[in-house]
Design a protein around this motif. Structure first.
Motif, PDB file in Angstrom:
ATOM      1  N   MET A   6       0.887  -1.235   0.114  1.00 20.95           N
ATOM      2  CA  MET A   6       0.139   0.367  -0.041  1.00 20.95           C
ATOM      3  C   MET A   6       0.898   1.418  -0.040  1.00 20.95           C
ATOM      4  SD  MET A   6      -2.355   1.268   2.713  1.00 20.95           S
ATOM      5  CE  MET A   6      -2.659   2.172   4.388  1.00 20.95           C
ATOM      6  N   THR A   7       0.219   2.241  -0.770  1.00 22.44           N
ATOM      7  CA  THR A   7       1.376   3.372  -0.764  1.00 22.44           C
ATOM      8  C   THR A   7       0.930   4.240   0.301  1.00 22.44           C
ATOM      9  OG1 THR A   7       1.281   3.403  -3.074  1.00 22.44           O
ATOM     10  CG2 THR A   7       1.353   5.422  -2.240  1.00 22.44           C
ATOM     11  N   ILE A   8       2.324   4.896   0.825  1.00 24.57           N
ATOM     12  CA  ILE A   8       2.066   5.719   1.937  1.00 24.57           C
ATOM     13  C   ILE A   8       2.403   7.330   1.594  1.00 24.57           C
ATOM     14  CG2 ILE A   8       3.843   6.413   3.715  1.00 24.57           C
ATOM     15  CD1 ILE A   8       4.065   3.315   4.128  1.00 24.57           C
ATOM     16  N   LEU A   9       1.190   7.886   1.564  1.00 24.78           N
ATOM     17  CA  LEU A   9       1.581   9.519   0.953  1.00 24.78           C
ATOM     18  C   LEU A   9       1.914  10.806   2.999  1.00 24.78           C
ATOM     19  CD1 LEU A   9      -1.977   9.851   0.218  1.00 24.78           C
ATOM     20  CD2 LEU A   9      -0.515   9.322  -1.466  1.00 24.78           C
ATOM     21  N   LEU A  10       2.432  10.821   1.969  1.00 29.56           N
ATOM     22  CA  LEU A  10       2.741  12.249   3.050  1.00 29.56           C
ATOM     23  C   LEU A  10       2.335  12.575   3.761  1.00 29.56           C
ATOM     24  CD1 LEU A  10       5.646  13.752   0.254  1.00 29.56           C
ATOM     25  CD2 LEU A  10       6.191  12.828   2.820  1.00 29.56           C
ATOM     26  N   ALA A  11       1.147  12.596   4.208  1.00 32.66           N
ATOM     27  CA  ALA A  11       0.081  13.169   4.992  1.00 32.66           C
ATOM     28  C   ALA A  11      -0.514  12.011   6.033  1.00 32.66           C
ATOM     29  CB  ALA A  11      -1.408  13.394   3.930  1.00 32.66           C
ATOM     30  N   ASP A  12       0.229  10.669   5.601  1.00 32.82           N
ATOM     31  CA  ASP A  12       0.220   9.210   7.045  1.00 32.82           C
ATOM     32  C   ASP A  12       1.001  10.486   8.481  1.00 32.82           C
ATOM     33  OD1 ASP A  12       0.758   6.851   8.074  1.00 32.82           O
ATOM     34  OD2 ASP A  12      -0.028   6.117   6.022  1.00 32.82           O
ATOM     35  N   PRO A  13       0.101   9.653   9.021  1.00 28.00           N
ATOM     36  CA  PRO A  13       1.191   9.895  10.391  1.00 28.00           C
ATOM     37  C   PRO A  13       1.924   9.288  10.483  1.00 28.00           C
ATOM     38  CG  PRO A  13      -2.034   9.655  10.448  1.00 28.00           C
ATOM     39  CD  PRO A  13      -1.185   8.988   9.309  1.00 28.00           C
ATOM     40  N   ARG A  14       2.131   8.492  10.328  1.00 28.28           N
ATOM     41  CA  ARG A  14       3.551   7.303  10.357  1.00 28.28           C
ATOM     42  C   ARG A  14       4.888   8.095   9.700  1.00 28.28           C
ATOM     43  NH1 ARG A  14       2.463   2.171   7.218  1.00 28.28           N
ATOM     44  NH2 ARG A  14       1.103   3.684   5.662  1.00 28.28           N
ATOM     45  N   VAL A  15       4.869   9.206   8.753  1.00 26.10           N
ATOM     46  CA  VAL A  15       5.135  10.171   8.442  1.00 26.10           C
ATOM     47  C   VAL A  15       5.769  10.788   9.424  1.00 26.10           C
ATOM     48  CG1 VAL A  15       6.650  11.580   6.772  1.00 26.10           C
ATOM     49  CG2 VAL A  15       5.358  10.226   5.518  1.00 26.10           C
ATOM     50  N   ARG A  16       4.436  11.781  10.046  1.00 21.02           N
ATOM     51  CA  ARG A  16       5.157  13.276  10.875  1.00 21.02           C
ATOM     52  C   ARG A  16       5.113  12.551  12.215  1.00 21.02           C
ATOM     53  NH1 ARG A  16       1.059  17.458   9.197  1.00 21.02           N
ATOM     54  NH2 ARG A  16      -0.036  16.962   8.175  1.00 21.02           N
ATOM     55  N   ALA A  17       5.032  11.665  12.512  1.00 19.03           N
ATOM     56  CA  ALA A  17       5.718  10.679  13.960  1.00 19.03           C
ATOM     57  C   ALA A  17       7.109  10.514  13.240  1.00 19.03           C
ATOM     58  CB  ALA A  17       5.319   9.754  14.344  1.00 19.03           C
TER      59      ALA A  17
END
Length: 203
Positions: A1-12
């Motif tokens: 599944m594509t991870i988008l830059l808005a994904d909470p995992r990126v912000r974390a």
């Protein structure tokens, strides 16, 4: 599944900026990136086939410029998806442009680029650089179904940049980064080494 830059995992992902300076790329007029990224772009260039080179179109971007791109694209999406709420518009927008808080360009950690031949003519990679998902019918995604020439050139680009340590944002075949939060998540590096940075205005 594509991870988008808005994904909470990126912000974390945390940032421990290593202080690499923004420097001008010696082969791309007006483009500035972190020095560690510049070194890796040189490495990628040396790995390309004879007669093929990188053309970097954009590197570091100011917070103001990043926000302007977000606002313009979100306005376009609001017209195309009138029933979407702000959260959904943010998600749709992040397929093409990163939220300021996690934007690799704002950190000097990303480049938008393509391939050129020895005459400086751009090679075919399936779409124009910066073609949105809407305007390209999804062909801007790196793994989209494209013709044989575009796929071969995308593979050449990916091999050189990936071997040099960069990662691709999969909705944009031309966007590659090193050292930012998205890179840290995909490479399991634990933390980003580049956070937002502004160019110094001469006194």
């Amino acid at each position: 599944m594509t991870i988008l830059l808005a994904d909470p995992r990126v912000r974390a992902i945390g940032v421990r900026d290593n202080g690499d300076p923004l420097i001008p790329l010696d082969f791309a007029s007006g483009v500035m990136v972190r020095s560690g990224l510049a070194d890796r772009l040189d490495e990628a260039r040396s790995a390309l086939p004879p007669g093929v080179d990188l053309r970097v179109l954009e590197g570091h971007r100011s917070v103001r410029d990043q926000q302007a791109i977000i606002d313009d694209y979100t306005g376009e999406l609001r017209v195309l998806h009138p029933d979407s709420d702000e959260a959904e518009l943010d998600r749709l927008s992040s397929r093409f442009v990163a939220p300021v808080a996690v934007a690799p360009h704002v950190a000097g950690a990303a480049v938008d680029l393509t391939l050129v031949d020895e005459e400086g003519e751009e090679l075919w990679l399936g779409t124009a650089v910066d073609a949105t998902p809407e305007h390209s019918d999804g062909a801007c995604w790196f793994d989209a179904e494209v013709d044989r020439t575009a796929r071969r050139n995308r593979t050449t680009l990916a091999r050189a940049l990936g071997d040099a340590g960069l990662v691709n944002y999969p909705t944009e075949w031309w966007h590659w980064s090193y050292g930012d939060r998205y890179w840290a998540l995909l490479t399991e590096s634990g933390h980003a080494i580049y956070g937002p940075v502004e160019t110094k205005v001469p006194a």
